[in-house]
Design a protein around this motif. Structure first.
Motif: not given
Length: 539
Positions: A262-269
């Motif tokens: 999910e896009a908001d999860r990708l920001k946690q990479l």
């Protein structure tokens, strides 16, 4: 619409086989929680029963109630035996996990050489082991070890291994490039062949990085039909490492349009990659794609001038998509654009027409010529810019320091530092011991300041590096000292240069403390350290 891609993280198992990586059970649980927050679909926790840490992990991970499927790793039953009697398979079941990764041989050379058995018995070992785990209610991921080498040597047998695994009920058929020697075009062709030979099967890929191709090979496999990717955060793993999920995930999602996270999860990479590197106590390469500290860093004046107009001129994606940020480096290559961008980032109001800006640029270039390196010491740079802008309030004045180093025949070296400062017009004289000169200076300086600035108790030095700048002068050579410091919220870097390593260390040390008091954490989005302003200027 592209098929969703399943991410299978093996940082806690295959990643720990990398040189210099050792994780405690607590470490593994912390990483599992972080991976789950990132949104990976499978977390391979280790080998049940192989060691105390893995036993504890599988016991305690159930308390975390993670969304990802926790997976146990093991191999097929022993030759000429029964799966029901195999202790390794029993431990996988007893681990209480949802899924099991079962590794089996697919290269005829390995069957004969490593297992020392027949090709037929190897097929039976694969079938019996998978069928046993399926009867116990586990999802089975079959890792065909050395699949690509096996296929190139004996394609009929490698395919028969996969057919036997599917016949036994395996949920995933994963092709492993165990030795890391396969080329991307070979991966694409072989995965395409397997996809056609066993239509409807769920295929996965597991690559190693011995030819610097693990990421490329993983992506080739996806293009050929694989829908599960196995890899590790930061590419940790045996020899040259495993496929780096920190590159694969954004490549597939942002470049090729696959559904991965999910896009908001990708920001946690980026945060995830750096968190795990800290837990593993392994420094991340500064130039690691997407998540490295230099992944979106700009140094040349022409580049900086362009990105200030539009970041797309020199950035292939917006760094915020993966949780990273743009950085402008300041060095001897710096121009006015670099200084203005850096000042803006730090919240410093610099007038481009002001003569002070030109003087700062000239001063930075002169200091870099002397050996300072500000691109790796943002904290020292910020102090320099604030001083030039008149933003620094005098908090303490340095008067002197002395060092005593004593070594006797029956005692280790003892270092003692004496520091004299003036605070609010009052002279402060302190002494402190340490396990080395820098540690002693640090202790003495803190001792002098802690009464006035108690927030200093929350910071400490986390790294210390010394580099000889010109070895032709031997022990009289100028050295550069870089110090990394951190508190509960943030870390920062400072620099000092001198032909005397103690003086260079002192410069970097004082800058580190000055910066801690400045309240850097507020600029990074945390609560401010109660303090402002500076006095002592070292450069």
């Amino acid at each position: 619409m592209s098929k969703p891609i399943s991410i299978f993280d093996t940082t806690l198992r295959d990643g720990t086989q990398g040189e210099g990586i050792s994780l405690s059970a607590d470490d593994k649980l912390k990483i599992a929680r972080k991976l789950d927050h990132l949104g990976v679909h499978y977390i391979e926790g280790g080998i049940p029963g192989s060691n105390g840490k893995d036993i504890e992990f599988f016991k305690r991970v159930k308390e975390l109630h993670l969304q990802a499927k926790i997976t146990a790793f093991g191999s097929t039953r022993r030759k000429d035996s029964l799966a029901e009697h195999d202790a390794n398979l029993h431990r996988m079941v007893e681990a209480g996990v949802q899924a099991a990764t079962l590794v089996g041989k697919s290269w005829d050379f390995h069957v004969h050489t490593a297992l020392q058995t027949t090709l037929e018995e190897n097929l039976a070992m694969i079938y019996d082991s998978i069928a046993y785990l399926k009867r116990k209610g586990l999802e089975v991921v079959f890792d065909a070890e050395h699949f690509f080498d096996g296929y190139k040597n004996n394609p009929e047998y490698a395919l028969s291994v996969m057919r036997k695994a599917e016949e036994a009920g395996a949920d995933w058929l994963v092709m492993c490039d165990t030795n890391g020697g396969t080329m991307p075009h070979e991966v694409y062709d072989i995965v395409s062949t397997l996809s056609g030979a066993i239509p409807g099967s769920k295929l996965g890929i597991h690559t190693h990085n011995d030819c610097e191709l693990a990421v490329a090979n993983s992506m080739s496999a996806v293009r050929a039909g694989a829908t599960q990717i196995q890899g590790t955060i930061n590419g940790y793993g045996e020899r040259c490492g495993n496929a780096n999920l920190c590159s694969i995930i954004p490549n597939l999602q942002l470049k090729l349009g696959y559904e991965v996270l999910e896009a908001d999860r990708l920001k946690q990479l980026t945060n995830t990659a750096r968190y795990i590197s800290e837990i593993a106590n392994v420094h991340m390469p500064v130039n690691q794609p997407y998540v490295g500290n230099a992944a979106f860093a700009h140094k040349g004046g022409i580049h900086v001038s362009a990105i200030l107009r539009d970041s797309r001129t020199y950035e292939h994606i917006a760094p915020e998509l993966v949780g990273n940020r743009q950085r402008v480096l300041v060095s001897e290559l710096a121009g006015q654009s670099n200084i203005l961008s850096k000042a803006q980032e730090m919240g410093i109001d610099f007038d481009p027409e002001n003569e002070d800006t030109k003087q700062v640029i000239a001063k930075i270039k002169d200091l870099e010529h002397q050996g300072y390196q500000f691109e790796g010491a943002d904290a020292s740079l910020e102090l320099l810019l604030r001083q030039a802008n008149g933003d620094l309030k005098e908090l303490f004045i340095f008067e002197s320091f002395k060092m005593l180093v004593e070594k006797t025949a029956d005692r280790p070296v003892v270092s003692e530092a004496f520091v004299k400062l003036k605070i609010d017009g009052v002279s402060i004289y302190t002494a402190a011991e340490g396990n080395g000169p820098v540690n002693a200076l640090d202790n003495a300086l803190r001792k002098a300041l802690i009464t006035y600035y108690p927030g200093l108790k929350d910071m400490h030095l986390s790294d210390y590096k010394v580099r000889v700048l010109d070895d032709k002068d031997a022990t009289a050579s100028k050295v550069r000292v870089l110090i990394e410091s951190q508190d509960f919220h943030n870390s920062w870097n400072t620099v000092g240069v001198s032909s005397n390593v103690i003086e260079a260390s002192w410069e970097a040390l004082v800058d580190s403390i000055r910066y801690a008091l400045l309240g850097q954490t507020k600029r990074e989005g945390y609560e401010e350290i109660p303090s402002a302003g500076w006095g002592l200027v070292n450069h």
